[in-house]
Each structure stands twice: as structure tokens, then as C-alpha cells.
Design a protein around this motif. Structure first.
Motif, mmCIF file in Angstrom:
data_model
loop_
_atom_site.group_PDB
_atom_site.id
_atom_site.type_symbol
_atom_site.label_atom_id
_atom_site.label_comp_id
_atom_site.label_asym_id
_atom_site.label_seq_id
_atom_site.Cartn_x
_atom_site.Cartn_y
_atom_site.Cartn_z
ATOM 1 N N ALA A 138 19.514 -33.839 13.598
ATOM 2 C CA ALA A 138 20.746 -33.261 13.049
ATOM 3 C C ALA A 138 20.334 -32.844 11.513
ATOM 4 C CB ALA A 138 21.788 -34.160 13.205
ATOM 5 N N ALA A 139 19.982 -31.674 11.459
ATOM 6 C CA ALA A 139 19.758 -31.087 10.084
ATOM 7 C C ALA A 139 19.375 -29.589 10.127
ATOM 8 C CB ALA A 139 18.615 -31.906 9.337
ATOM 9 N N THR A 140 19.533 -28.880 9.138
ATOM 10 C CA THR A 140 19.247 -27.473 8.962
ATOM 11 C C THR A 140 17.770 -27.374 8.735
ATOM 12 O OG1 THR A 140 19.556 -27.768 6.549
ATOM 13 C CG2 THR A 140 21.420 -27.021 7.856
ATOM 14 N N VAL A 141 17.283 -26.206 8.907
ATOM 15 C CA VAL A 141 15.960 -26.008 8.561
ATOM 16 C C VAL A 141 15.593 -26.190 7.082
ATOM 17 C CG1 VAL A 141 14.045 -24.067 8.488
ATOM 18 C CG2 VAL A 141 15.585 -24.284 10.374
ATOM 19 N N GLU A 142 16.230 -25.917 6.064
ATOM 20 C CA GLU A 142 16.316 -26.019 4.791
ATOM 21 C C GLU A 142 16.172 -27.488 4.499
ATOM 22 O OE1 GLU A 142 17.624 -22.081 5.762
ATOM 23 O OE2 GLU A 142 18.677 -24.187 6.337
ATOM 24 N N GLN A 143 17.038 -28.316 5.114
ATOM 25 C CA GLN A 143 17.097 -29.607 4.727
ATOM 26 C C GLN A 143 15.989 -30.274 5.139
ATOM 27 O OE1 GLN A 143 20.843 -30.678 6.874
ATOM 28 N NE2 GLN A 143 21.640 -31.384 5.188
ATOM 29 N N LEU A 144 15.206 -29.615 6.246
ATOM 30 C CA LEU A 144 13.898 -30.524 6.673
ATOM 31 C C LEU A 144 12.749 -29.892 5.962
ATOM 32 C CD1 LEU A 144 14.703 -30.284 10.373
ATOM 33 C CD2 LEU A 144 14.679 -32.141 8.934
ATOM 34 N N GLY A 145 12.816 -28.983 5.255
ATOM 35 C CA GLY A 145 11.534 -28.327 4.261
ATOM 36 C C GLY A 145 10.723 -29.650 3.638
ATOM 37 N N TRP A 177 10.455 -42.052 10.420
ATOM 38 C CA TRP A 177 11.113 -43.171 9.634
ATOM 39 C C TRP A 177 11.721 -42.850 8.597
ATOM 40 C CZ3 TRP A 177 10.099 -45.175 4.811
ATOM 41 C CH2 TRP A 177 10.547 -46.416 4.484
ATOM 42 N N ARG A 178 11.104 -41.627 7.802
ATOM 43 C CA ARG A 178 11.825 -41.297 6.606
ATOM 44 C C ARG A 178 13.112 -40.545 6.629
ATOM 45 N NH1 ARG A 178 8.552 -37.008 3.726
ATOM 46 N NH2 ARG A 178 10.386 -36.927 2.161
ATOM 47 N N LEU A 179 13.307 -39.916 7.844
ATOM 48 C CA LEU A 179 14.543 -39.263 8.106
ATOM 49 C C LEU A 179 15.695 -40.132 8.297
ATOM 50 C CD1 LEU A 179 13.047 -36.287 10.145
ATOM 51 C CD2 LEU A 179 14.473 -36.134 8.089
ATOM 52 N N ALA A 180 15.273 -41.287 9.180
ATOM 53 C CA ALA A 180 16.252 -42.175 9.407
ATOM 54 C C ALA A 180 16.662 -43.087 8.326
ATOM 55 C CB ALA A 180 15.758 -43.126 10.686
ATOM 56 N N SER A 181 15.736 -43.527 7.271
ATOM 57 C CA SER A 181 16.098 -44.083 6.348
ATOM 58 C C SER A 181 16.889 -43.401 5.282
ATOM 59 C CB SER A 181 14.685 -44.762 5.372
ATOM 60 O OG SER A 181 14.006 -43.524 5.186
ATOM 61 N N GLU A 182 16.944 -42.238 5.320
ATOM 62 C CA GLU A 182 17.713 -41.234 4.520
ATOM 63 C C GLU A 182 18.977 -40.901 5.150
ATOM 64 O OE1 GLU A 182 14.801 -38.448 2.627
ATOM 65 O OE2 GLU A 182 13.429 -40.035 2.140
ATOM 66 N N GLY A 183 19.067 -41.282 6.350
ATOM 67 C CA GLY A 183 20.693 -41.080 6.938
ATOM 68 C C GLY A 183 20.713 -39.818 8.028
#
Length: 328
Positions: A138-145, A177-183
Motif C-alpha cells: 500500500a504505497a505509491t511508486v515514488e514511495q517505493l523508489g 521486512w524493511r517495508l513492514a518495519s517502516e509502517g
């Protein structure tokens, strides 16, 4: 007169589940006949696929490409045929991943038997790909960069806050893991293969030759591409390279949906298992404002034979409310 023309949405990998739409077999002869046509096109392998489709616990499991890809293609195609048997001719089709191959058959680009061979070849090739997977975020393309790299790429853009990452298993697990740990809310897409990533490129070499040997025609109905986010031109539709490398290219579902709805208000009808694309389409401003509408032929979650039938009845009721005089 119907108030809005119908456009079909055809789902792909991630929508599969055991016995998807099988509850329609006893009561919908057009659907049953179309499924049999697809299984017949696969010859001996088709008998095994039919048994897998009807099994409560299929082997290989539902999330394996050997189950998901051919059976999604078959169910999407058969439900599309069922809608047409009601006297409804869609003005546009938009498929997601393997759903675009089913859409291409309904649009007249491929003959059914040739598309079935294309799907079978794709499944065989995916089995040789490096182990990988897909992750919905659940993120934008820009956030996932900042999370991309080590083979992890954007595999699909499904909505403004719904993207899919794809890539090799170990780097993808690290990113999850990184994404989940960062909310960030994220979940694994049901797939053992990193479709729509460069991981697929090596195993797709040579697929063009098989596709080039099959007859291909310009689409007889507007076919929106999940890869160009626009209607397919005649040249693109008959290009062997376009279809051969589809599994390695990102799916731009949301931009393609934007293009489809920019062309006028529609009744978007999902023809395939589940309601994944319908739920995404309901986020669109044209649907939220009531200008376009959404319906689905399958229940939102796997269930009983009666659930399959009830979902179909609800979809037919929506079509009647739009002013369509259904064939039966």
C-alpha cells in the motif's frame, strides 16, 4: 436502452483459488462448454488441468504458475463467453497479466487453441525461472523508489496506493521486512514466480518464434493494454515480441483503467475469479462519483457452489438495472 456500455476486466495471477467458478458447471452450459474447449485445446494435459481445477486441494497448489496461469486463462475466457451469450457485446476489454491473453482471444487477436499453446509455453518457461515472488504494498511508486534494487522492481501499478514489487526471493524478503518495519502495509502475492520482473527475461528467449507461427489479427473490439496503458494498436496486437515478453514487463493496470474511463462512462464487469480488479476499480473517481459502475461475476471470496451462482445472479441483476435485456 442501456445507460452505459460494458467493458470487461479480466484478472491474472493472485486471483486464483481452488475450484474457482466451478459452481457454475451444472447450471451454466455456455460456461461449461467454453471450459471444455480450453481443456481440449491442451490435449492430454487438459484432462489433468481439469482434475486440478475441480480438486479441493489441487497439486500443484493454487499459487503455483502451473495451476494458476492456465486456469485463470480458462476461467476468464469462459466467463467472457458467458457474458456474450447473454447478448452483451463489450466495447472494451482490459486484462491483468495472463488475463490480457484471455482478452486477446475474446477480441479476436488469437484463436483459442493458439492462445492456449502460448499460455502452456509460458508456464513451462516460468518453471525454469530463478526462484522469486511478488509483494503487494500500500504505497505509491515514488514511495517505493528507495526499496528497489538487487533485482526487486515495480511489477504492477494497480492503483495510486497499490503497487506490486517483484524480484528474487531473498532480496524481496529483505524488502518486505524493511517495508513492514517502516509502517507500510504489505502482503505476499500468491505466486512462486517473479512475474513482471527482469527475472523472467532469460527464460522468455525464443517464445517469439512459437507466437510468430500462429495467426494473429487486429482486435475486433478495443483492447486496452496493461503494458502500454493505452488501446493496443493493430501492429502491437500482432507483434510476437509484445506477447512473448509480456511476463517480464510491469502491469500498468491503473493507468490503463484511467485511459479506458477517460473514453466515456462504463459499466465495468469483472469476468474471472474473485473481485480483485472490481475492488480496485471502485477506487476510481469516475466510479466514486457514480458516473461509471462496477460489478463482478464471481464472489469476493472463495466459497460454495451456491455462492458462485448467487454472484452471477447479482451481476445479471446489475446488467438488467442498466437496461440490458439479457438473452435468458
Amino acid at each position: 436502452m442501456p445507460s452505459r456500455p460494458v467493458a470487461l476486466l479480466l484478472p491474472g495471477q493472485g486471483s486464483q483459488y481452488a475450484r474457482m467458478a466451478a459452481g457454475l458447471l451444472p447450471c451454466e452450459p455456455v460456461f461449461a462448454e467454453a471450459m471444455d474447449e480450453v481443456f481440449t485445446a491442451w490435449g492430454d494435459a487438459g484432462r489433468g488441468l481439469r482434475a486440478q481445477w475441480l480438486a479441493e486441494r489441487p497439486e500443484p497448489p493454487c499459487d503455483h504458475a502451473a495451476f494458476a496461469q492456465p486456469l485463470l486463462f480458462a476461467v476468464d475466457y469462459a466467463l467472457g463467453r458467458l457474458v456474450r451469450s447473454w447478448g452483451i457485446e463489450p466495447v472494451a476489454l482490459l486484462g491483468h497479466s495472463v488475463g490480457e491473453v484471455a482478452a486477446a482471444v475474446l477480441a479476436g487477436v488469437f484463436r483459442l487453441d493458439d492462445a492456449a499453446r502460448l499460455v502452456a509455453d509460458r508456464v513451462a518457461r516460468s518453471a525454469r525461472a530463478e526462484e522469486g515472488g511478488m509483494l503487494a504494498v500500500a504505497a505509491t511508486v515514488e514511495q517505493l523508489g528507495p526499496y528497489l534494487g538487487e533485482g526487486v522492481v515495480i511489477g504492477a501499478v494497480n492503483a495510486p496506493l497499490a503497487a506490486v514489487l517483484a524480484g528474487p526471493e531473498a532480496p524481496l524478503a529483505k524488502v518486505a521486512w524493511r517495508l513492514a518495519s517502516e509502517g507500510f502495509a504489505c502482503r505476499r502475492v500468491p505466486s512462486f514466480t517473479a512475474f513482471h520482473s527482469p527475472l523472467m527475461e532469460p527464460v522468455l528467449e525464443g517464445a517469439e518464434r512459437m507466437i510468430a507461427a500462429a495467426p494473429r489479427r487486429a482486435p475486433g473490439v478495443r483492447l486496452y493494454s496493461g503494458y502500454t496503458a493505452a488501446p493496443l494498436s493493430a501492429a502491437q496486437a500482432v507483434s510476437p515480441a509484445y506477447w512473448a515478453y509480456q511476463p517480464a514487463r510491469p502491469v500498468l493496470f491503473w493507468p490503463a483503467l484511467e485511459a479506458l474511463l477517460a473514453d466515456g462512462d462504463k459499466l465495468l464487469l469483472e469476468v474471472g475469479p474473485g473481485q480483485g480488479l472490481a475492488s480496485l476499480a471502485r477506487r476510481h473517481k469516475a466510479v466514486r462519483a457514480g458516473h461509471s459502475a462496477v460489478a463482478a461475476l464471481s464472489p469476493a471470496r472463495p466459497g460454495t457452489q451456491e455462492g458462485d451462482r448467487q454472484a452471477l445472479v447479482k451481476a445479471r441483476d446489475v446488467l438488467r438495472a442498466e437496461g440490458y435485456a439479457l438473452g435468458r
